[in-house]
Design a protein around this motif. Structure first.
Motif, PDB file in Angstrom:
ATOM      1  N   ASN A   1       1.841  37.756  80.670  1.00 16.43           N
ATOM      2  CA  ASN A   1       2.380  38.922  81.371  1.00 16.43           C
ATOM      3  C   ASN A   1       3.006  39.961  80.438  1.00 16.43           C
ATOM      4  O   ASN A   1       3.446  41.019  80.892  1.00 16.43           O
ATOM      5  CB  ASN A   1       3.423  38.483  82.405  1.00 16.43           C
TER       6      ASN A   1
ATOM      7  N   ASN B   1       0.064  41.506  86.477  1.00 14.01           N
ATOM      8  CA  ASN B   1      -0.016  42.372  85.305  1.00 14.01           C
ATOM      9  C   ASN B   1      -1.273  43.231  85.412  1.00 14.01           C
ATOM     10  O   ASN B   1      -2.396  42.744  85.285  1.00 14.01           O
ATOM     11  CB  ASN B   1      -0.039  41.525  84.030  1.00 14.01           C
TER      12      ASN B   1
ATOM     13  N   SER C   1      -2.324  35.931  87.721  1.00 18.18           N
ATOM     14  CA  SER C   1      -1.631  36.786  86.750  1.00 18.18           C
ATOM     15  C   SER C   1      -2.202  38.198  86.734  1.00 18.18           C
ATOM     16  O   SER C   1      -1.482  39.155  86.456  1.00 18.18           O
ATOM     17  CB  SER C   1      -1.733  36.175  85.350  1.00 18.18           C
TER      18      SER C   1
END
Length: 539
Positions: A354, A288, A284
């Protein structure tokens, strides 16, 4: 209607009650034999060993990205590392229960822990580039953990009474949380600073070093942990009974079955989550840019510790407060209610990462608290619903089932589902993160089911506690010597006096009061009528 020999029935019931008092007195004498200081130190040392055990189990999830890169393996193969480790626990747990039932529990724990230390130290150091050898040595490490986890709680059950046992179990099982949070905190730090020292990768140092720390804590255990004999209602020391009869009793106890199923469901979700958390956050962080990986992992370490203990110790003590005031089903009700919400908070944590990192971490904390609510509750429920001589086997069977159907294959299943989802799609970090989110829908559903089973425990617990007390009395009575004849002259010799009933009471807070506070019915010889124990004590 057949005639009832009330005199004979009175003798039988007096003998049953006297046997129950003898069992309580025997445990009280056992606890007086070991000082409060030694019992507390025993709990501390075994809890420290448990922390190291769960640090070892959690550290592989923290350094998993480095392991994947080192061996060049897929998610399914990475999940196999944890699966083989837990499978060894599955194989060894029943064996640990049988050995603890028949031989010394202390030395079983020590020998098993020595085997664990050796496997943990040797695995990463001597596997080289062979992933197969690494997995095989890793599997051997599960043996030691199974002996500690299975037998330590039965020692606590003999050393601490009903009032303090949940607190001790909360602290012991808190090793799951403290070990996990230390792994998040120290794993990346040690791995980074010791990388390439003596030509070894950082993850090798942090994983092998865990075994050295375990060996250090094992030394005082040899001298301080008492070799507590197994207690039996038939005579004090452990007794080699029929395993088939014990298993029949255990699996006829609804509370035991529901507790084990609920534990298995939570074990599946918590085990798979702990193993894949860092990998998911790593993926992730590439999607992000607002995610600072090192900062988030440090925050997670703090959250795991604080919220995990809030769920385990906080909710555990909340339930114990009401349990000690007569609400026997407070523990399963509390665990069930909060457990049913764990699936929703888990989903919120993964979906929000996110969009909002603070919101995601908030859900992460709630998930840690709700999933850890079972940690000490299920152990205390098993100890409460099974007679003393069945507890090692019962704990071993619970460990076997919980790992076999729970976290044993959880990491492998999640990895396989994520690989299936990602197959045919672009090999990007976004796809890898989404594949793990999709795979964890299974775990979120299973944890909700686990909460429902703990509610089921609350519905059956009171009847199963009575069943357990009757079993202890009956077995103790059958091992005793029944009087050959009964007359009014010798009936007084069978009366249980107030002094006998209170002989288990002591200024030592760790010695129990009477094991059964509920009234016991008996038949009055002269009147042939039912009356209660309280009435009998006044005669």
């Amino acid at each position: 209607m057949p005639d009832i020999d009330y005199a004979e029935l009175s003798v039988s019931n007096h003998h049953l009650f006297a046997t129950s008092v003898e069992v309580s007195n025997r445990l009280a004498e056992l606890r007086r034999e070991y000082s409060i200081t030694r019992r507390i130190l025993t709990a501390v040392i075994l809890s420290l060993l448990n922390i190291v055990n769960f640090f070892d189990r959690s550290i592989y999830g923290v350094v998993l990205p480095a392991i994947k890169e080192s061996f060049q393996i897929s998610n399914s193969q990475a999940g196999l590392i944890q699966t083989l480790y837990v499978v060894s626990i599955i194989v060894a747990a029943p064996m640990a229960g049988v050995i603890g039932r028949r031989f010394s529990r202390k030395w079983a724990i020590i020998v098993g822990s020595i085997a664990w230390c050796a496997a943990v130290i040797c695995g990463p150091l001597f596997c080289g580039d062979s992933f197969t050898l690494f997995c095989l040595i890793r599997a051997c490490a599960g043996i030691g953990e199974s002996f500690l986890g299975t037998l330590a709680i039965t020692i606590f059950a003999d050393l601490f009474n009903e009032k303090y046992r949940p607190l001790v179990l909360n602290v012991f099982m808190g090793g799951i949380l403290l070990g996990g949070s230390l792994a998040y905190l120290l794993g990346p730090l040690v791995s980074e600073h010791l990388a390439d020292v003596w030509g070894l990768q950082g993850w090798v140092w942090v994983t092998s070093g865990t075994g050295v720390v375990g060996a250090v804590f094992l030394i005082p255990a040899v001298f301080i942990v008492p070799d507590v004999p197994m207690q039996s209602p038939a005579g004090g020391a452990k007794k080699k009974g029929s395993m088939a009869a014990d298993l029949k009793y255990m699996f006829s106890c609804k509370s035991y079955i529901f507790t084990v199923i609920g534990y298995t469901c939570f074990s599946f979700t918590l085990g798979s989550k702990q193993y894949w958390d860092v990998t998911f956050i790593t993926y992730s962080s590439y999607v992000n840019s607002n995610i600072n990986l090192d900062e988030v992992i440090n925050i997670i370490a703090l959250i795991v510790f604080v919220c995990g203990w809030l769920g385990s110790i906080g909710l555990g003590e909340f339930a114990r407060f009401f349990k000690n005031r007569g609400y026997a089903d407070a523990q399963p009700v509390t665990t069930g209610i909060v457990g049913m919400f764990s699936g929703l908070t888990f989903l919120g944590y993964m979906r929000a990462i996110n969009y909002s990192v603070p919101l995601s971490l908030t859900f992460f904390g709630l998930t840690s608290a709700t999933l850890c609510a079972y940690v000490a509750t299920f152990q205390d429920l098993i100890m409460s619903t099974l007679p003393p001589q069945m507890r090692p086997l019962g704990a071993g069977m619970a460990t076997l089932i919980g790992h076999l159907l729970g976290d044993g294959f959880a990491s492998l299943i999640i990895g396989a589902i994520s690989d299936w989802y990602a197959s045919g799609r672009d090999n990007t970090y976004e796809v890898q993160a989404e594949s793990l989110i999709t795979a964890f829908h299974v775990a979120q559903f299973i944890s909700t089911i686990g909460g429902m089973f703990f509610i089921g425990v609350a519905l059956t617990l009171r009847s199963d506690l009575k069943k357990c007390r009757r079993f202890v009395k009956r077995k103790g009575a059958s091992a005793g010597t029944q009087p050959k004849e009964h007359t009014e002259g010798n009936s007084d010799e069978l009366k249980v006096t107030g002094t006998q009933r209170s002989s288990a009471r002591s200024s030592d807070p760790f010695v129990p009061l009477d094991d059964n506070n509920s009234p016991r019915l008996y038949y009055n010889v002269e009147e042939g009528s039912g009356s209660s124990e309280q009435e009998h004590s006044n005669q």
